[in-house]
Every structure is written in C-alpha cells, then in structure tokens.
Scaffold this motif. Structure first.
Motif, short mmCIF file in Angstrom:
data_model
loop_
_atom_site.label_atom_id
_atom_site.label_comp_id
_atom_site.label_asym_id
_atom_site.label_seq_id
_atom_site.Cartn_x
_atom_site.Cartn_y
_atom_site.Cartn_z
N SER A 67 -0.15 1.11 21.92
CA SER A 67 -1.71 1.04 20.55
C SER A 67 -2.46 0.37 20.84
O SER A 67 -1.99 -1.08 21.32
CB SER A 67 -0.39 1.02 19.46
OG SER A 67 -1.24 1.19 18.78
N LYS A 68 -3.35 0.32 20.76
CA LYS A 68 -4.72 -0.36 20.69
C LYS A 68 -4.48 -1.47 19.77
O LYS A 68 -4.62 -2.39 20.60
CB LYS A 68 -5.71 -0.09 20.26
CG LYS A 68 -6.78 -0.24 20.94
CD LYS A 68 -8.59 0.35 20.89
CE LYS A 68 -9.39 -0.48 20.81
NZ LYS A 68 -10.94 0.38 20.30
N GLU A 69 -4.21 -0.95 18.81
CA GLU A 69 -3.95 -1.97 17.67
C GLU A 69 -2.71 -3.00 17.81
O GLU A 69 -2.80 -4.20 18.22
CB GLU A 69 -3.95 -2.18 16.58
CG GLU A 69 -3.54 -3.00 15.31
CD GLU A 69 -4.48 -4.29 15.20
OE1 GLU A 69 -4.48 -5.14 14.26
OE2 GLU A 69 -5.67 -3.62 15.68
N GLY A 70 -1.67 -2.34 18.54
CA GLY A 70 -0.10 -2.78 19.03
C GLY A 70 -0.06 -3.90 19.83
O GLY A 70 -0.29 -4.82 19.88
N LEU A 71 -1.13 -3.41 20.96
CA LEU A 71 -1.21 -4.32 22.16
C LEU A 71 -2.16 -5.50 21.89
O LEU A 71 -1.96 -6.57 22.67
CB LEU A 71 -2.54 -3.61 23.59
CG LEU A 71 -3.05 -4.63 24.59
CD1 LEU A 71 -1.34 -5.03 25.35
CD2 LEU A 71 -3.42 -3.94 25.79
N TYR A 106 7.45 -15.76 15.21
CA TYR A 106 7.18 -14.14 14.85
C TYR A 106 6.10 -13.40 15.21
O TYR A 106 4.98 -13.38 15.47
CB TYR A 106 7.41 -13.55 13.79
CG TYR A 106 8.27 -13.09 12.90
CD1 TYR A 106 9.89 -12.63 13.30
CD2 TYR A 106 9.26 -14.81 12.50
CE1 TYR A 106 10.77 -12.87 12.59
CE2 TYR A 106 10.19 -14.85 11.41
CZ TYR A 106 11.42 -13.62 12.04
OH TYR A 106 12.54 -14.07 11.77
N CYS A 107 6.13 -12.25 16.67
CA CYS A 107 4.51 -11.64 17.29
C CYS A 107 3.60 -10.39 16.37
O CYS A 107 4.90 -10.59 14.59
CB CYS A 107 4.97 -10.34 18.47
SG CYS A 107 6.26 -9.42 18.46
N GLY A 108 3.40 -9.80 16.73
CA GLY A 108 1.75 -9.10 15.22
C GLY A 108 3.18 -7.86 15.46
O GLY A 108 2.79 -6.77 14.40
N SER A 109 4.58 -7.89 15.11
CA SER A 109 5.20 -6.53 15.46
C SER A 109 6.40 -6.96 15.51
O SER A 109 7.17 -5.26 14.98
CB SER A 109 5.13 -5.36 17.21
OG SER A 109 4.21 -5.35 17.42
N GLN A 112 6.15 0.17 7.55
CA GLN A 112 4.57 -0.57 7.51
C GLN A 112 3.56 -0.75 8.83
O GLN A 112 2.52 -0.46 8.95
CB GLN A 112 4.22 -1.97 6.56
CG GLN A 112 3.02 -1.99 6.14
CD GLN A 112 2.28 -1.01 5.32
OE1 GLN A 112 2.59 -0.26 4.31
NE2 GLN A 112 1.00 -1.29 5.57
N ILE A 113 4.46 -1.58 9.60
CA ILE A 113 4.01 -2.06 10.49
C ILE A 113 3.57 -0.87 11.49
O ILE A 113 2.25 -1.12 12.43
CB ILE A 113 5.16 -2.86 11.24
CG1 ILE A 113 5.28 -4.10 10.56
CG2 ILE A 113 4.36 -3.42 13.38
CD1 ILE A 113 5.86 -5.12 11.51
N ASP A 129 -0.66 2.08 14.02
CA ASP A 129 -0.77 3.75 14.96
C ASP A 129 0.37 3.88 15.85
O ASP A 129 -0.59 4.47 16.92
CB ASP A 129 -2.31 4.18 15.23
CG ASP A 129 -2.24 5.25 14.59
OD1 ASP A 129 -2.18 6.65 14.24
OD2 ASP A 129 -3.73 5.79 15.76
N VAL A 130 1.11 4.05 15.67
CA VAL A 130 2.16 4.57 16.43
C VAL A 130 3.61 5.47 15.32
O VAL A 130 3.19 5.50 14.24
CB VAL A 130 3.19 3.49 16.99
CG1 VAL A 130 2.56 3.00 17.77
CG2 VAL A 130 4.00 2.66 16.22
#
Length: 358
Positions: free
Chosen positions: A75-79, A103-106, A142-143, A148-149
């Motif tokens: 995912s673009k936002e996830g990356l 904690y990471c963004g995911s 929610q994440i 957007d996955v």
C-alpha cells in the motif's frame, strides 16, 4: 633498538583510520552480516534487516511477514508509514546510542539496535514485526482502512503475527546490541591489522630500495677509491721523476766545479793568452743550458704534482659526499626499522586484545 613509546603517534592516526570515516562494510563482509542476521532472526523469531548509518539496507530482510511485505508495504500509505518507522528506529537508536523499541505505523512492535564503533554509529539492525499480545481486531481494521488494504486479509495476516512480550523483545534487542558491538570491535581490529600489514609491506619495499641504493653507492665508493689510489701512485711516480732530475742537477753542478777547476789550471798555464778560457766558456754555456732545461722540467713535473693533488682533493670530496649519502640512507633504514618495530608492537597489542597469538 630502544624506542620511546611516549614519542609514538597513535596507531589509528598513523594509519589514517577514524570511526567517522569507516563504513559498515569496511569491517563486516555482506556475507557475514546476512548470515548473522538470519541466525539471530531464526533464533529469536523476529524479522531482521541491517542498514548502513544512513538507513540504507545492506542485507536482504530475514523472516519478513506477509502482513508487512504483501499488505502494508504494497500500500502506498502503508509503505510510507513503514519507511517512516524504519527511519524513526534508526534515528532514535542513533540519538541514544542504545536499542530502541517502538510501534510501527501498521501497529506492530519493532526495534532498532545501533552498531557502534568508538562511540560512532556505523549502522543499525532493525527488526521486530511482532506483537506483545493478541491483536485488537478493531484497531487493525481501522489501520487497514487508513492504508487502504482489504480489512479481512489484514486481520487474517495480523492473526499470524508472532506474540513476543515487550520485555523479551527488549532483551533480544539488548543482546543483539551487545553482540554486534563486540563483533564490530573485532572487525575494527582486523581492519587495523590489515592496514598495518599493508603499511609494513610498503615499509619493507622502501627499505629494500634503500638497501639497493646503499649497494650502488658502495660500488661507487670502491670505484672512486680505486681512482684515488691511482692518483696517489701517479704522485709517487712524479716524485721519483723529480728525484731523477734533482740528481741531474747535482751532476751538472759537479761538472761545473770540475770545469771551473780545469779552467783555472788552463788559465795558469796559458798565462796571458788564455785560450783555454774559450773552451771553458763554451762548456759552461752548455752546462747552463742543461741546467735551464732541467729547471723547466722540474716546473712541469711540479705542475703535474699540483694537478694530481687537485684531482685527489676532488675525488676525496666526491667520496665524502657519497659517504654522506650512505649516512642519510642508513638513517632511512633505521627509520623504516623503527616504524616496523612500532607497528609490530601494535599488532601484538591488538592480537592480545583478541586473545590471539601471532
């Protein structure tokens, strides 16, 4: 040879090695880093990745989860979040000089362990991709929406994430930090040893060149000395010639006395006619002429002596210069040997620190 250790420069400065200029790959091979990272990752059960001091990966990821590789990073936002988290982990560990757990963004728990060398960070090992407890379904739904996955696939993947208590992950990060930094010291010592060996090779090469120069100049000294000996022989021969002409002068002087005596007798006999004086006069003239020639020859040989002496002085000066060159060359040999002794002691100290015997 006695060497004052207080006068020696620091080995690192002598070799031009500073921690600020050292790259991670200068002290670790990529093969070793990959094997070490894989072994740690498999033993602890966490993902792993090694980066340089700028955060650029130098190894392939170990045990990266599908949650991260097939969903979050696709995912673009996830990356973007993942890269931001990696940057934070490296920066935080660099700031503190100690491992950082975050904690990471995911939503997964990660760590960053700095690889330090003499107080300077030269790289990092990032890892984690675990959870300290069972995942909260609503939080990850929610994440999933934010990056957007597919929420269902996201939840299915997060349920496969390994559960590792935060205390255990921190302990693993601390252990990794301790081990990698001890290994980095060993790698640094090997780098210093390599530089010293190279320096020794250069010094020995220079020393051999100096010895060859000494050999060549020694040959010149012998040649000059032979010429000097020949000139001395010439001086001796010239002196012998002078002695011969001196004898000639003495003979002429004897003849002059005899002729003077004969002239007196003839004068007594001739009375006032004095015919014999004409003969005596002629003989005296011949004698005078011979004396003059002898004197001229003496002058020529005296000049030869002067020339021979001048040549002898020049050769002596040349020999002196060559001797001075030899002295300077010998000083160079002494300096090279001194440098070799110094570096040999440094090698010995480093080998003792590593518990090796060279």
């Amino acid at each position: 040879m006695n060497i004052d250790k207080e006068d020696r420069k620091d080995a690192n400065q002598e070799l031009g090695i500073t921690a600020e200029d050292i790259k991670l790959t200068d002290i670790f091979s990529l093969e070793f880093l990959q094997k070490f990272q894989d072994a740690f990752s498999n033993a602890v059960g966490v993902a792993g990745l090694t980066t340089d001091k700028n955060g650029v990966p130098v190894t392939q990821g170990s045990n990266f989860t599908d949650f991260c590789m097939k969903l979050s990073r696709e995912s673009k936002e996830g990356l973007r979040r993942c890269m931001e988290s990696d940057a934070f982990g490296g920066a935080e560990s660099a700031r503190t000089g100690k491992p950082a757990v975050y904690y990471c963004g995911s939503g997964l728990m990660d760590f960053g362990a700095p690889i330090m060398l003499n107080g300077v960070q030269i790289g990092s090992i990032l890892g984690g991709q675990v959870l300290p407890s069972a995942p909260e379904k609503e939080k990850f739904i929610q994440i999933a929406k934010e990056i957007d996955v597919n929420p269902d696939e996201f939840i299915e993947a997060v349920n496969k994430i390994k559960i590792v208590p935060e205390e255990q992950l921190r302990a693993a990060a601390d252990l990794l930090f301790i081990v990698t930094n001890e290994i980095s010291k060993m790698g640094y010592q090997r780098l210093v040893l390599k530089k010293i060996v190279e320096k020794l090779g250069d010094s020995v090469t220079d020393m051999m060149a100096t010895i060859e120069e000494l050999t060549a100049t020694a040959t010149n000294v012998n040649e000059h000395q032979e010429k000097l000996n020949k000139e001395i022989i010439n001086v001796n021969e010239t002196i012998l010639q002078i002695n011969k002409f001196s004898n000639s002068i003495e003979t002429l002087a004897g003849q002059s006395k005899l002729l003077g005596l004969n002239a007196s007798i003839e004068a007594a006999r001739a009375g006032e006619f004095g015919r014999g004086f004409g003969i005596v006069a002629k003989e005296i003239q011949k004698m005078a002429s011979g004396s003059h020639d002898a004197v001229e020859n003496i002058k020529q040989f005296t000049s030869h002596i002067s020339d021979s002496v001048s040549d002898t002085i020049k050769l002596s000066d040349s020999t002196l210069q060559i001797t001075r060159q030899q002295e300077e060359a010998m000083k160079g040999v002494v300096d090279f040997i001194d440098e070799i002794v110094t570096m040999t002691e440094t090698i010995n100290n480093l080998s003792v620190q590593q518990g090796l015997k060279i």
